[in-house]
Each structure stands twice: as structure tokens, then as C-alpha cells.
Scaffold this motif. Sequence first.
Motif, short mmCIF file in Angstrom:
data_model
loop_
_atom_site.label_atom_id
_atom_site.label_comp_id
_atom_site.label_asym_id
_atom_site.label_seq_id
_atom_site.Cartn_x
_atom_site.Cartn_y
_atom_site.Cartn_z
N ARG A 1 0.82 -1.21 0.00
CA ARG A 1 0.00 0.00 0.00
C ARG A 1 0.86 1.26 0.00
NH1 ARG A 1 -3.55 -1.36 5.17
NH2 ARG A 1 -1.51 -2.25 5.77
N PHE A 2 2.14 1.11 0.37
CA PHE A 2 3.04 2.25 0.44
C PHE A 2 3.95 2.28 -0.78
CE2 PHE A 2 1.84 1.39 4.79
CZ PHE A 2 1.59 2.66 5.30
N SER A 3 4.09 3.44 -1.38
CA SER A 3 4.86 3.60 -2.61
C SER A 3 6.36 3.49 -2.35
CB SER A 3 4.56 4.97 -3.23
OG SER A 3 5.47 5.26 -4.26
N PRO A 4 7.10 2.86 -3.27
CA PRO A 4 8.57 2.83 -3.16
C PRO A 4 9.17 4.24 -3.17
CG PRO A 4 7.81 1.29 -4.83
CD PRO A 4 6.62 2.11 -4.43
N ALA A 5 8.46 5.18 -3.79
CA ALA A 5 8.96 6.56 -3.87
C ALA A 5 9.09 7.19 -2.49
CB ALA A 5 8.04 7.40 -4.75
N THR A 6 8.32 6.67 -1.52
CA THR A 6 8.37 7.20 -0.16
C THR A 6 9.02 6.20 0.80
OG1 THR A 6 6.12 6.37 0.28
CG2 THR A 6 6.34 8.63 -0.54
N GLY A 7 9.73 5.23 0.24
CA GLY A 7 10.40 4.23 1.06
C GLY A 7 9.57 3.00 1.35
N GLY A 8 8.40 2.89 0.74
CA GLY A 8 7.52 1.74 0.97
C GLY A 8 7.88 0.55 0.11
N LEU A 9 7.04 -0.46 0.19
CA LEU A 9 7.30 -1.72 -0.52
C LEU A 9 6.90 -1.67 -1.98
CD1 LEU A 9 8.06 -4.74 -0.51
CD2 LEU A 9 5.73 -5.24 0.27
N GLY A 10 5.68 -1.22 -2.26
CA GLY A 10 5.20 -1.24 -3.64
C GLY A 10 4.97 -2.65 -4.13
N PHE A 11 4.96 -2.83 -5.44
CA PHE A 11 4.78 -4.16 -6.03
C PHE A 11 6.07 -4.97 -5.90
CE2 PHE A 11 2.02 -1.32 -8.69
CZ PHE A 11 0.81 -1.75 -8.16
N VAL A 12 5.90 -6.30 -5.85
CA VAL A 12 7.05 -7.20 -5.69
C VAL A 12 7.19 -8.07 -6.93
CG1 VAL A 12 8.07 -9.05 -4.32
CG2 VAL A 12 6.77 -7.23 -3.18
N PRO A 13 8.33 -8.00 -7.63
CA PRO A 13 8.53 -8.84 -8.82
C PRO A 13 8.54 -10.32 -8.48
CG PRO A 13 10.15 -7.06 -8.71
CD PRO A 13 9.46 -7.09 -7.38
N ALA A 14 8.08 -11.14 -9.42
CA ALA A 14 8.01 -12.59 -9.21
C ALA A 14 9.36 -13.19 -8.84
CB ALA A 14 7.45 -13.26 -10.46
N GLU A 15 10.45 -12.64 -9.44
CA GLU A 15 11.76 -13.22 -9.17
C GLU A 15 12.26 -12.96 -7.75
OE1 GLU A 15 12.47 -9.38 -11.64
OE2 GLU A 15 11.08 -11.09 -11.61
N ASN A 16 11.56 -12.08 -7.00
CA ASN A 16 11.94 -11.81 -5.62
C ASN A 16 11.30 -12.77 -4.63
OD1 ASN A 16 12.82 -9.40 -7.00
ND2 ASN A 16 12.95 -8.41 -5.02
N LEU A 17 10.36 -13.59 -5.09
CA LEU A 17 9.71 -14.53 -4.18
C LEU A 17 10.69 -15.62 -3.77
CD1 LEU A 17 6.17 -15.03 -5.79
CD2 LEU A 17 7.07 -13.13 -4.42
N ILE A 18 10.77 -15.88 -2.48
CA ILE A 18 11.67 -16.92 -1.96
C ILE A 18 10.91 -18.21 -1.70
CG2 ILE A 18 13.13 -17.54 0.01
CD1 ILE A 18 13.95 -14.60 0.18
N GLY A 19 9.73 -18.12 -1.11
CA GLY A 19 8.97 -19.34 -0.85
C GLY A 19 7.76 -19.07 0.03
N ARG A 20 7.02 -20.13 0.31
CA ARG A 20 5.76 -20.03 1.06
C ARG A 20 5.98 -20.53 2.49
NH1 ARG A 20 1.98 -23.69 -1.69
NH2 ARG A 20 2.84 -25.24 -0.28
N ALA A 21 5.39 -19.83 3.45
CA ALA A 21 5.43 -20.24 4.84
C ALA A 21 4.27 -21.21 5.10
CB ALA A 21 5.33 -19.04 5.76
N ASP A 22 4.59 -22.43 5.47
CA ASP A 22 3.57 -23.45 5.67
C ASP A 22 3.41 -23.88 7.12
OD1 ASP A 22 2.99 -23.60 2.94
OD2 ASP A 22 4.50 -25.14 2.58
N LEU A 23 4.51 -23.86 7.89
CA LEU A 23 4.46 -24.47 9.22
C LEU A 23 5.36 -23.72 10.19
CD1 LEU A 23 3.31 -27.06 10.70
CD2 LEU A 23 5.54 -28.10 10.22
#
Length: 263
Positions: free
Chosen positions: A215-237
Motif C-alpha cells: 500500500r506504500f509507494s517505493p517513492a516514499t520508502g515503501g514496498l510497492g509491487f514485488v517482482p516474481a523473481e523476488n519470491l523466496i517461498g511459502r510459509a507453511d508451518l
Amino acid sequence: MADKTARKEGGIWETVKTIFWALLIAGIFRTLFFQPFWIPSGSMKDTLLIGDFLFVNKMAYGYSAVSCPFSACPISGRILGSDPERGDVVVFRHPSKDVDFIKRLIGLPGDRIQMKEGILWINGVEAPQQPAPQFVEKKEPQGPQGLVPTCSNDPVAPGGDCLVDRYTETLPNGRSHDVLNLTDGWIVDNTPEFTVPEGQYFFMGDNRDNSEDSRFSPATGGLGFVPAENLIGRADLIMFSAAGKSLLYFWTWRPDRFLKAVH
């Protein structure tokens, strides 16, 4: 005497080789399949608490880290697995900061995401929220950083009950999870409509008023959208959980969270 010395040296060498191969196998296993992750902040409460320890399933989305020897490197080389699904709890590399984040996947490529009066809307459809029992925790330092929780009923004396309103949110695919609401009218309780670009994702924390997310823009230091190649994995347990500054503080362990599935 020489034979005895040779046998002793041979035994030491075999031990060294055994340790070497054990560490190598463990490193490969960690790099390719699972990555340990400690929860450092309260942005995903109450799904994940400060001090939860989990293993991230790096193969969940069918990617391999073979091309990169470090667990923090972007994933490359798609092999087996499935696509990320809305509602997954995902560990990813922040696009502009040298740190791993963990948030809930809310928006897929092409989705339109908006917050209205603290309610999530996806593609013009409201994600309904149903009231749930209040989330209760002690007003005391948590984790190695000694973070003190923020409460809806502040001011709360140290050691007192810290209360936060909790709701069960249901996404368009039918998956449900709890979200917390510290206060009404927070700065991103109302947002413009975000359209998720192709090859990118939109993430939010379950602790909606205490999360640095898309919800926070990268222009203001926020996260913004995350590229697919930045995904590390899913938290399951969740494997283990402790609220104190150290694992040695056994009195802060949370046995009810040991081997708890992440939803």
C-alpha cells in the motif's frame, strides 16, 4: 606406535570428512528446498507472532535456487510446483532494501486492489470481514529487539492485557484469515486503486495498521509491487515459538504454536 598414530590421524580425518559432507548436504538442502525464518516484527499478527520460527518452502512455486549459492538470492529456473495463490503467506526479497519480508499475497498480476474505510476490495468486489474475538497479548517486550505491542486499549500498564480488534477476512477464492484493526482512519485505510503489473504481486500484512506493505509507494520508502523473481517461498508451518529475547528463556516458549500450520 606408528600404526596407532596413523589410525588416530585417519580417524580424525574421517571425522572431518563426515562433518564436511554433513554441512555441505545441509547447505544444499537449505539453499534448494527450505530456508529458516524468524519473525522479527508484529506486522503479520495474529497469524505470525514475534519469535515464531518457521521453514520457508522454497519449492512451493516450482523454482530452484541452483543458479545462486546464497539463500537470499532471487529465485531462477522454474521447474516443478504451482503458481502463487491469493492468500499465501510468502517470504520475499524487498525490491529496494537488502532484507527479506514476510506478508500475505493479496494481489495477483492484473488484479485491481483498493482499501476503502479499512476494507479490502479486489477487482471491485469487497472481501467481507466478520467480527472475531479480540486478540489479547501481554503489554511487554517481545523478541530480541524488545518490541512492545501497540494496543487498541492503550494506555496499558506493563504486563496488562493488550487488546486489538480482530476480524476474519474472506478472499474471492474462498480462503479466510484473521486481520487486526488497531484504529479506524489509518493513513492507508483509504487508498487509490492499484493495478498489479504483469509479473508482479501485491502484499499486505495481517496486522493492517502496523505493516509496511504494498500500500506504500517505493517513492516514499515503501514496498510497492514485488517482482516474481523476488519470491523466496511459502510459509507453511511454524516449527517453534518463543516470545523472549533468547531461546534459552524457556519460560517464554509458546508450546501451543509448535508445529502449527500457517493459514
